[in-house]
Design a protein around this motif. Structure first.
Motif: not given
Lengths: 312, 276
Positions: A22-23, A25, A46-47, A49, A63-65, A67-68, A70, A98
């Protein structure tokens, strides 16, 4: 003729991965149709954007995703993601380290008559100049699958250019030699070496067959990994050759030809002939028409080799 | 007397020392944004013991040139050693460079090129929602930075996705390197601009007041269905009359004489707060 485009294979591989992880994306910039990712968006909402027509935002959000945690695949036309978002690719992906895979779809002159706004003939040079950025141009659908499967297992950013149209297979299903960051030997030969990436791989393979029939013993390399360039593979294949011909769907500066010439000049100096698009807006036409016009076909590449061979 | 307000003046002295030691920095914005960054870090769920905790709150300094303030606050929170920062800032081979770098503990992303932070935070906020984690995501932007088009791409996306785990702060000090922000490129009604992108907008009358900032962050946390932006009205160069509200102090390096003057002014402001 194969009817399956490399972008469709990307979608298949990403769907298989997303079902298990599920990571995984995918992000698009109103480009899900062009990217053949509509079925991904429908199967894994849900995966997925959607950022709208905003390529800079696309890359930074990815990049934000990432960094968490994904595994972010930002997919947008190559012309836009590689130059309009260039700073975001440099700062937010490569410099910030990232795990964003930047996929440039409809690369090169895939968009044909749409003109220079939609052609990406600078992307190899631009992306290769970024420290930490890897650059891959897979040739056919089989290699595209292998490449995306490999990219799903690593954690570093990369730029991948895919063409829009189905291309003739270079490899056979079930028999696809692939090693990450190692060029694939398409043909062995003793007189000349041909090197290509992306959609130029099949023409180079064809050229090698023509030349070998005619008695010019030609080796051929699929350098899908433009960065990191497979130096060892290149130097090994170049050993003893009279000259080298490179072929790429790119401007004549800063692409595969430049990089090959740099390695050859420093280690095993000999003539390198670079076949590429011109340093000018390309002529209007389909990819096939454009390639034929600039001599980027099996026969066109063979002719370049014959001419150079006759002048030795 | 608010202990955090007092601490802001101790950390301003750290910022001054860092800049003078390194031979340069962005002192004007450092001083205007001190209470914002300090107040945030007094609230955020971050810890030097667990810098990679997946549930930690995230902060991205979009106006990355004000890294000296971030260094001072991160040192205060135990992420960095302030003595090391002061002695090594901007020195040859140093990891303490003039913009945030995420090889240092406590720093999430590299920044410096303006207009990236809000977009990155949209991605972080989306990831939090996907993973059903309750962390919050913050970014600090300069008012001059708002001329970057990518800021508005990000504002649009945050509003579109209703990211109520995202809070942006604007250091509204009204000055940028060339002068008054409204002369360089007018922002007109910033409140209305963000509101039209479906943001909850809070005007912080005094963005150098920790009580006002805390109240605004409380309100942001309680806001559901929309991202929140704090328009924090601050004073560029806050801390000494010789640099307050002066665009020339955007990245002015204090002389030895100016250093002593600022140091005395910071002490006096701190003393006044202690006796409030």
């Amino acid at each position: 003729m194969n009817k399956i485009a490399n972008r469709a294979v990307m979608c298949e591989v990403l769907k298989e991965a997303a079902a298990k992880d599920r990571d995984v994306v995918v992000l698009c910039s109103d480009s899900r149709g062009s990217a053949s990712l509509t079925s991904f968006a429908e199967t894994f909402p849900e995966q997925f954007v959607e950022v709208g027509i905003a390529e800079q935002n696309l890359v930074s959000i990815a990049a934000g995703l990432a960094s968490c945690g994904k595994k972010a695949f930002a997919v947008s036309p190559a012309s836009f993601i590689s130059t309009r978002s260039y700073e975001q690719c440099k700062v937010d992906c490569a410099y910030s380290d990232t795990n964003v895979k930047l996929v440039g779809i409809s690369g090169g002159v895939s968009y044909g008559a749409l003109g220079m706004t939609h052609h990406s003939a600078q992307d190899i040079a631009a992306m290769s100049a970024i420290p930490g950025m890897r650059v891959y141009l897979p040739s056919d659908r089989h290699q595209t699958r292998k490449l995306f499967e490999a990219l799903l297992t690593d954690r570093q950013t990369a730029y991948i250019r895919l063409g829009r149209n189905p291309v003739e297979d270079t490899y056979e299903e079930g028999n696809v030699p692939f090693e990450m960051n190692r060029a694939t030997v398409l043909a062995e030969g003793t007189d000349v070496l041909l090197v290509a990436c992306g959609e130029m791989v099949r023409p180079v393979k064809d050229a090698a067959e023509i030349l070998n029939r005619e008695g010019i013993s030609s080796g051929a390399l699929d350098m899908y990994c433009v960065k990191p360039l497979d130096r060892e593979g290149l130097l090994e294949a170049a050993k003893g050759k009279k000259f080298i011909v490179t072929a790429e769907e790119h401007a004549p500066f800063g692409g595969l030809g430049s990089m090959v010439a740099q390695v050859i000049a420093a280690n095993d100096p000999k003539r390198v002939i670079n076949l590429a698009l011109p340093d000018a807006p390309v002529i209007t036409g389909t990819s096939a028409e454009v390639f034929a016009h600039y001599g980027l076909t099996g026969e066109g590449i063979a002719k370049t080799v014959r001419d150079a061979w006759s002048r030795l | 007397m608010n202990a955090l307000a007092v601490k802001a003046y101790d950390l301003r002295q750290d910022v001054l020392d860092i800049i003078v030691s390194g031979g340069g920095g962005h002192i004007g914005g450092d001083m205007s944004s001190m209470e914002i960054v300090l107040t945030l870090y007094s609230r955020m769920n971050v810890s030097p013991e667990k810098p990679k905790d997946p549930d930690r709150d995230r902060f991205v300094l979009s106006k990355g040139h004000c890294v000296e303030t971030l260094y001072a606050v991160l040192a205060d929170r135990g992420f960095l050693d302030i003595g090391e920062v002061k002695s090594r800032f901007s020195k040859f081979g140093s990891e303490y460079i003039g913009h945030p770098h995420n090889t240092l503990p406590g720093i999430e992303m590299n920044s410096g090129s303006l207009g990236h932070g809000l977009s990155v935070c949209v991605g972080m906020a989306l990831a939090g929602r996907m993973d059903r984690r309750s962390y919050r995501v913050y970014t600090l932007m300069g008012d001059g930075e708002l001329a970057e088009g990518s800021v508005w791409e990000a504002a649009m996306a945050a509003g579109h996705y209703g990211l109520d785990n995202l809070c942006a702060v604007i250091d509204r000090n009204h000055l940028q390197i060339s002068g008054n922000t409204e002369d360089v490129m007018g922002h007109h009604d910033l409140h209305a601009r963000f509101a039209s992108f479906d943001w909850h907008v809070i005007d912080v009358a005094d963005g150098n007041d920790v009580d006002q900032l805390n109240a605004a962050f409380d309100e942001a946390e309680g806001t559901k269905g929309r991202p929140t932006v704090l328009i924090a009205n601050t004073v560029k160069g806050r801390g000494s009359p010789i640099m307050e509200n002066k665009a020339g102090w955007h990245h002015h390096l204090p002389s030895a004489e100016e250093y002593e003057r600022i140091k005395a002014d910071l002490c006096a402001r701190k003393e006044a707060l202690l006796h409030e």
